[in-house]
Design a protein around this motif. Structure first.
Motif, PDB file in Angstrom:
ATOM      1  N   GLU A  66       0.840  -1.197   0.000  1.00  0.00           N
ATOM      2  CA  GLU A  66       0.000   0.000   0.000  1.00  0.00           C
ATOM      3  C   GLU A  66       0.882   1.257   0.000  1.00  0.00           C
ATOM      4  OE1 GLU A  66      -3.596  -0.410   2.483  1.00  0.00           O
ATOM      5  OE2 GLU A  66      -2.912   1.470   3.380  1.00  0.00           O
ATOM      6  N   GLU A 116       1.004   4.249  -2.635  1.00  0.00           N
ATOM      7  CA  GLU A 116       0.689   5.610  -2.198  1.00  0.00           C
ATOM      8  C   GLU A 116       1.919   6.522  -2.157  1.00  0.00           C
ATOM      9  OE1 GLU A 116      -1.299   5.055   1.541  1.00  0.00           O
ATOM     10  OE2 GLU A 116      -3.078   4.163   0.584  1.00  0.00           O
ATOM     11  N   LYS A 117       3.066   5.987  -2.614  1.00  0.00           N
ATOM     12  CA  LYS A 117       4.326   6.746  -2.683  1.00  0.00           C
ATOM     13  C   LYS A 117       4.704   7.355  -1.334  1.00  0.00           C
ATOM     14  CE  LYS A 117       3.738   7.872  -7.596  1.00  0.00           C
ATOM     15  NZ  LYS A 117       4.456   6.694  -8.079  1.00  0.00           N
ATOM     16  N   ARG A 118       4.685   6.515  -0.282  1.00  0.00           N
ATOM     17  CA  ARG A 118       5.105   6.968   1.058  1.00  0.00           C
ATOM     18  C   ARG A 118       5.949   5.857   1.686  1.00  0.00           C
ATOM     19  NH1 ARG A 118       2.198   3.907   4.572  1.00  0.00           N
ATOM     20  NH2 ARG A 118       0.181   3.122   3.851  1.00  0.00           N
TER      21      ARG A 118
END
Ligand code: CO8
Length: 258
Positions: free
Chosen positions: A245, A249-251
């Motif tokens: 995830e 979500e690029k985190r």
């Protein structure tokens, strides 16, 4: 716990064990091996520790088993006391990752202990060897087996039969060590690698370690099947969901070790 032959340090979820018998170039006597086992037991039980480093001094990781202690050993006491296996293989049963940070001599049992770790980072002055043949014995803590798997038959055979040492450069070229670094950066580099590991999901790290070891300890077909089972099982973890995830979500992921 206080140790006489080891120095212990815990920082940033990394447990570091420094072999510390400088007068004997960290040769492994019974006390050192017993204490090493106790330290590994303590680190393994400590939930705050996610990765372990074993290191020595800048002159010697370890010059092998203590020859002065071994000299008078006879066959029956070696057999009955289970000499070597009694304490020696503790590091191979460690479920947390163990990095060997090697500077100077890693000879005989010293080379064998380094090879029992999950990977070896060494300094430019490192020297690896199985010189037991010079003492009228052969490697007894896995050297003929593990060295052969690391560097292949020809080089392992030459080293075990002639007792010659391998330089750091040769050790990297032949796959014995993962990396060679300047001596003054050895511990920083080992800790950086350890830190990278502690930031991952703990169970996924342990399963991955088990799987890589299966490649090393079993035949390819068994290893690949074993790997697939473990891979499938990871989809039952919350950390797999979080990890994927977070990527989407690029985190950064926030692993919960579940
Ligand atoms: N055991 C006991 N003492 C040692 C050992 C050792 N393995 N290695 C070094 N020392 C001692 C020396 O006796 C010396 O002590 P002292 O000052 O009291 O004489 C001190 O450490 C410093 O050593 P040197 O003066 O020899 O130092 P150098 O810089 O001149 O040489 C070497 C360094 C090349 C590493 C040299 O010490 C050496 O060759 N050591 C022996 C290496 C060796 O043969 N290792 C294999 C041991 S056998 C083994 O490991 C079998 C493993 C099987 C399983 C183990 C079961 C327990």
């Amino acid at each position: 716990m206080a140790y006489e032959t080891l120095l212990i340090d815990i920082e940033d979820q990394i447990g570091t064990i420094t072999l510390n018998r400088p007068d004997a170039l960290n040769a492994f006597n019974n006390q050192l091996m017993t204490e090493l086992t106790q330290a590994l037991d303590a680190f393994e039980a400590d939930d705050d520790i996610g990765c372990i480093i074993i290191t020595g001094s800048s002159k010697a990781f370890a010059a092998g088993a203590d020859i002065k202690e071994m000299q008078e050993l006879d066959y029956m006491s070696a057999y009955q006391d289970n000499f070597i296996t009694r304490n020696w293989e503790r590091v191979t049963r460690c479920r947390k990752p163990v990095i060997a940070a090697v500077a100077g001599y890693a000879l005989g049992g010293g080379c064998e202990l380094a090879m029992m770790c999950d990977f070896i980072i060494c300094a430019e002055n490192a020297k690896f060897g199985q010189p037991e043949i010079n003492l009228g014995v052969m490697p007894g803590a896995g050297g003929t087996q593990r060295l052969t798997r690391f560097v292949g038959k020809s080089k392992a055979m030459e080293m075990c039969l002639t007792g010659r040492m391998m330089t750091a450069e040769e050790a990297e070229r032949s796959g014995l060590v993962s990396r060679v670094v300047p001596l003054d950066t050895l511990m920083d580099e080992a800790k950086k690698a350890a830190r990278a590991i502690t930031l991952k999901s703990r169970p996924i790290v342990m399963l991955t370690k088990e799987s890589v070891n299966a490649a090393y300890e079993t035949m390819l077909l068994q290893g690949v099947t074993f790997e697939r089972r473990l891979f499938h099982s990871m989809f039952s973890t919350e950390d797999q969901k979080e990890g994927m995830e977070a990527f989407i979500e690029k985190r950064d992921p926030h692993f919960k070790n579940r």
